[in-house]
Design an enzyme around this catalytic site. Structure first.
Site, mmCIF file in Angstrom:
data_model
loop_
_atom_site.group_PDB
_atom_site.id
_atom_site.type_symbol
_atom_site.label_atom_id
_atom_site.label_comp_id
_atom_site.label_asym_id
_atom_site.label_seq_id
_atom_site.Cartn_x
_atom_site.Cartn_y
_atom_site.Cartn_z
ATOM 1 N N ALA A 2 -100.082 118.777 14.945
ATOM 2 C CA ALA A 2 -99.844 118.099 13.666
ATOM 3 C C ALA A 2 -98.692 117.109 13.758
ATOM 4 O O ALA A 2 -97.522 117.493 13.912
ATOM 5 C CB ALA A 2 -99.540 119.148 12.592
ATOM 6 N N PRO A 60 -99.030 112.662 4.864
ATOM 7 C CA PRO A 60 -99.615 111.805 3.825
ATOM 8 C C PRO A 60 -99.025 110.386 3.863
ATOM 9 O O PRO A 60 -99.735 109.421 3.609
ATOM 10 C CB PRO A 60 -99.258 112.537 2.525
ATOM 11 N N THR A 84 -106.968 118.476 12.705
ATOM 12 C CA THR A 84 -108.171 119.082 13.281
ATOM 13 C C THR A 84 -107.896 120.556 13.575
ATOM 14 O O THR A 84 -106.830 120.877 14.114
ATOM 15 C CB THR A 84 -108.563 118.346 14.585
ATOM 16 N N ARG A 94 -144.069 103.647 18.444
ATOM 17 C CA ARG A 94 -144.319 103.313 17.041
ATOM 18 C C ARG A 94 -145.055 101.963 16.966
ATOM 19 O O ARG A 94 -144.569 100.963 17.517
ATOM 20 C CB ARG A 94 -142.992 103.227 16.284
ATOM 21 N N GLN A 111 -139.484 90.685 19.916
ATOM 22 C CA GLN A 111 -138.189 90.298 20.476
ATOM 23 C C GLN A 111 -137.014 90.884 19.665
ATOM 24 O O GLN A 111 -135.972 91.237 20.222
ATOM 25 C CB GLN A 111 -138.103 88.775 20.507
ATOM 26 N N GLN A 136 -131.913 101.524 12.854
ATOM 27 C CA GLN A 136 -132.760 100.402 12.419
ATOM 28 C C GLN A 136 -134.123 100.466 13.120
ATOM 29 O O GLN A 136 -135.163 100.284 12.484
ATOM 30 C CB GLN A 136 -132.041 99.078 12.749
ATOM 31 N N GLU A 188 -106.927 109.473 16.296
ATOM 32 C CA GLU A 188 -106.186 109.291 17.561
ATOM 33 C C GLU A 188 -105.952 107.808 17.858
ATOM 34 O O GLU A 188 -106.114 107.342 18.988
ATOM 35 C CB GLU A 188 -106.894 110.048 18.689
ATOM 36 N N THR A 192 -106.266 104.161 15.306
ATOM 37 C CA THR A 192 -107.360 103.341 14.753
ATOM 38 C C THR A 192 -107.642 102.154 15.683
ATOM 39 O O THR A 192 -106.836 101.840 16.574
ATOM 40 C CB THR A 192 -106.962 102.774 13.374
ATOM 41 N N GLU A 251 -107.296 99.175 14.953
ATOM 42 C CA GLU A 251 -106.204 98.196 14.784
ATOM 43 C C GLU A 251 -104.991 98.583 15.630
ATOM 44 O O GLU A 251 -104.323 97.712 16.200
ATOM 45 C CB GLU A 251 -105.814 98.090 13.300
HETATM 46 C C1 LIG Z 1 -111.160 113.942 10.941
HETATM 47 C C2 LIG Z 1 -109.752 113.603 11.303
HETATM 48 C C3 LIG Z 1 -109.090 114.403 12.230
HETATM 49 C C4 LIG Z 1 -107.750 114.126 12.539
HETATM 50 N N1 LIG Z 1 -107.061 114.982 13.372
HETATM 51 C C5 LIG Z 1 -105.714 114.844 13.500
HETATM 52 C C6 LIG Z 1 -104.949 115.852 14.192
HETATM 53 O O1 LIG Z 1 -105.494 116.821 14.744
HETATM 54 N N2 LIG Z 1 -103.600 115.719 14.220
HETATM 55 C C7 LIG Z 1 -102.951 114.670 13.633
HETATM 56 O O2 LIG Z 1 -101.728 114.629 13.684
HETATM 57 N N3 LIG Z 1 -103.655 113.690 12.981
HETATM 58 C C8 LIG Z 1 -105.010 113.766 12.889
HETATM 59 N N4 LIG Z 1 -105.732 112.817 12.200
HETATM 60 C C9 LIG Z 1 -105.027 111.689 11.591
HETATM 61 C C10 LIG Z 1 -105.385 110.339 12.197
HETATM 62 O O3 LIG Z 1 -104.801 110.215 13.465
HETATM 63 C C11 LIG Z 1 -104.957 109.263 11.207
HETATM 64 O O4 LIG Z 1 -105.844 109.320 10.105
HETATM 65 C C12 LIG Z 1 -104.974 107.879 11.825
HETATM 66 O O5 LIG Z 1 -103.959 107.764 12.783
HETATM 67 C C13 LIG Z 1 -104.791 106.777 10.774
HETATM 68 O O6 LIG Z 1 -103.720 107.034 9.931
HETATM 69 P P1 LIG Z 1 -103.921 106.949 8.336
HETATM 70 O O7 LIG Z 1 -105.130 107.729 7.999
HETATM 71 O O8 LIG Z 1 -102.634 107.337 7.694
HETATM 72 O O9 LIG Z 1 -104.239 105.432 8.032
HETATM 73 P P2 LIG Z 1 -103.122 104.284 7.805
HETATM 74 O O10 LIG Z 1 -102.094 104.379 8.854
HETATM 75 O O11 LIG Z 1 -102.676 104.343 6.390
HETATM 76 O O12 LIG Z 1 -103.970 102.980 8.048
HETATM 77 C C14 LIG Z 1 -104.891 102.475 7.076
HETATM 78 C C15 LIG Z 1 -105.553 101.226 7.650
HETATM 79 O O13 LIG Z 1 -104.560 100.214 7.879
HETATM 80 C C16 LIG Z 1 -104.595 99.808 9.234
HETATM 81 N N5 LIG Z 1 -103.244 99.460 9.655
HETATM 82 C C17 LIG Z 1 -102.137 100.220 9.543
HETATM 83 N N6 LIG Z 1 -101.088 99.576 10.052
HETATM 84 C C18 LIG Z 1 -101.539 98.364 10.503
HETATM 85 C C19 LIG Z 1 -100.950 97.253 11.158
HETATM 86 N N7 LIG Z 1 -99.658 97.243 11.483
HETATM 87 N N8 LIG Z 1 -101.741 96.214 11.488
HETATM 88 C C20 LIG Z 1 -103.058 96.229 11.198
HETATM 89 N N9 LIG Z 1 -103.670 97.234 10.580
HETATM 90 C C21 LIG Z 1 -102.931 98.320 10.254
HETATM 91 C C22 LIG Z 1 -105.149 101.001 9.991
HETATM 92 O O14 LIG Z 1 -105.676 100.638 11.250
HETATM 93 C C23 LIG Z 1 -106.200 101.485 9.010
HETATM 94 O O15 LIG Z 1 -107.345 100.678 9.134
HETATM 95 C C24 LIG Z 1 -107.099 113.029 11.938
HETATM 96 C C25 LIG Z 1 -107.793 112.203 11.042
HETATM 97 C C26 LIG Z 1 -109.104 112.483 10.723
HETATM 98 C C27 LIG Z 1 -109.806 111.592 9.730
#
Ligand SMILES: Cc1cc2nc3c(=O)[nH]c(=O)nc-3n(C[C@H](O)[C@H](O)[C@H](O)COP(=O)(O)OP(=O)(O)OC[C@H]3O[C@@H](n4cnc5c(N)ncnc54)[C@H](O)[C@@H]3O)c2cc1C
Length: 390
Positions: free
Chosen positions: A127, A131, A161, A269, A280, A337, A364, A366, A368
């Protein structure tokens, strides 16, 4: 340059493939039936039974050192095996694994946390996300303050997770605000659920779901610090780094299987008196999918190979994660599709993959964040275009 596998790599990969074909794939129809009843594809006891069966085949602890009974496979072989795992939609994974950072534990902690996790007797979760801090993990606020020989932990972690099933959590907390998160102001703690934290399940579009972990003045003894005081963020980044070539390896297996289904569908199909694969429009979807799949394969293997060379794998792993996660989303979309209305039903696994793989672009790191890492490395001259061939 040699793009082939060694005989040993091929033999290990083929044994994993045959185990999955014989023991796991036969459960697929039951997984789809359970999905209709909103039940998990496999419960924990069934997963364990399959893992123990795999152990008899010699598959136990892909990344686990031999002294702990594991296979200690190269990153390349781990990647190849995760691709095999991805070829079935049964939510299976080989057993005998523990979080990579648990190896930083003391001997006492290894007995209490590492060994039972490898053996499957205890479930861990990791963890760092909160939030208010996901991508910006350096903004965590979850705090641990010293109290005699103990620490008092307060705050909330989210999207964890296994958070609802875990017996213990590896939690990264701020232990020194002045130093800051990147300056050695965080520490990782091993915290048993029995010490007083609770979890709340988060429903998601995928099967199962992560959980929030709530800590209200949870007392943790100093002996439960993982690694050194001040090392928490570094351990967190190591934990995340591992997934960056495993997730796309898994994605590759899903894409391979899905594309195979699309080819079958295109050949059988018929519309307007001939197979849809003679159009194509369909051929191009198949061609684009195969090309992207192959490109992802080599990015992933290159990332795994970089790990095996003992070089810094962050740049190549970020490219593999970014491209692999996007690739599987595009391939599954095309495969749906090609299947038309049937692709949208729960009688086939396609809609299940469609929901599952969306996560690969988020957790792990995004898309971005991967782009940020890749471009930052180039802009500051840490890496160069062409990588190790430049
Ligand atoms: C099913 C699931 C399992 C997970 N498991 C774990 C776990 O085991 N342990 C753990 O610690 N975490 C876990 N996570 C958390 C996960 O790593 C985060 O959700 C992820 O890192 C994104 O953080 P956020 O959700 O706060 O999005 P945010 O950080 O709020 O980002 C929101 C959006 O803004 C974009 N963004 C943010 N900053 C920038 C920037 N500087 N430039 C451009 N774009 C940006 C992001 O790419 C995203 O598209 C899990 C999440 C999910 C959904």
């Amino acid at each position: 340059m040699d793009f082939s596998l060694s005989d040993e790599e091929r033999a290990i990969r083929d044994t994993a493939r045959s185990f999955i074909r014989k023991e796991v794939e036969p459960l697929e129809q039951e997984v789809l039936r359970r999905q209709l009843r909103h039940e998990p594809g496999l419960d924990l006891a069934e997963l364990r039974e399959l893992q123990l069966k795999a152990r008899k085949f010699g598959f136990w602890g892909l990344s686990t050192p031999e002294e702990y009974g594991g296979m200690n496979l190269s990153a390349v072989l781990q990647s190849l095996i995760w691709t095999e795992v991805g070829r079935t939609f049964v939510p299976f994974r080989f057993g005998g694994e523990a979080d990579n950072i648990l190896y930083f534990a003391t001997d006492e902690q290894k007995k209490e946390f590492l060994v039972p996790t490898i053996e499957g007797d205890r479930i861990s979760c990791f963890a760092i996300t909160e939030p208010g801090a996901g991508s910006d993990a350096a903004n965590i606020k979850f705090a641990a303050r010293p109290d005699g020989d103990d620490w008092i932990l307060s705050g909330e972690k989210t999207f964890i997770t296994n958070g609802n099933d875990a017996d213990f959590a590896i939690v990264v907390a701020v232990t020194d605000k002045e130093k800051g998160v990147r300056g050695g102001g965080t520490t990782a703690f091993l915290v048993d659920r029995s010490m007083g934290w609770r979890s709340e399940f988060i429903s998601t579009m995928g099967e199962g779901g992560p959980a929030s972990l709530i800590f209200e003045d949870v007392r943790v003894p100093s002996r439960n610090i993982l690694g050194e005081i001040g090392q928490g963020f570094e351990l967190g980044m190591r934990w995340i780094g591992k997934g960056r070539y495993i997730i796309p390896s898994h994605a590759l297996g899903i894409a391979e299987r899905a594309l195979q289904m699309a080819i079958q569908q295109a050949n059988t199909r018929e519309t307007f008196g001939r197979p849809i694969g003679t159009n194509q429009a369909i051929q191009w979807m198949i061609a684009d999918s195969e090309t992207e799949l192959e490109a992802a394969r080599w990015l992933i293997l290159r990332a795994a190979w970089t790990v095996d060379q003992g070089e810094d794998p962050r740049h190549s792993s970020s490219m593999a994660k970014l491209y692999g996660a996007g690739m599987v989303n595009r391939v599954v979309d095309r495969v749906m599709q090609i299947h038309g209305g049937m692709g949208y039903t729960k009688e086939l696994p396609i809609e299940r993959w469609y929901r599952q793989v969306r996560l690969f672009r988020i957790f792990e790191g995004t898309d971005e964040m991967q782009r940020l890492i890749i471009s930052r490395d180039l802009l500051r001259g840490y890496t160069q275009i062409g990588g190790n061939l430049a």
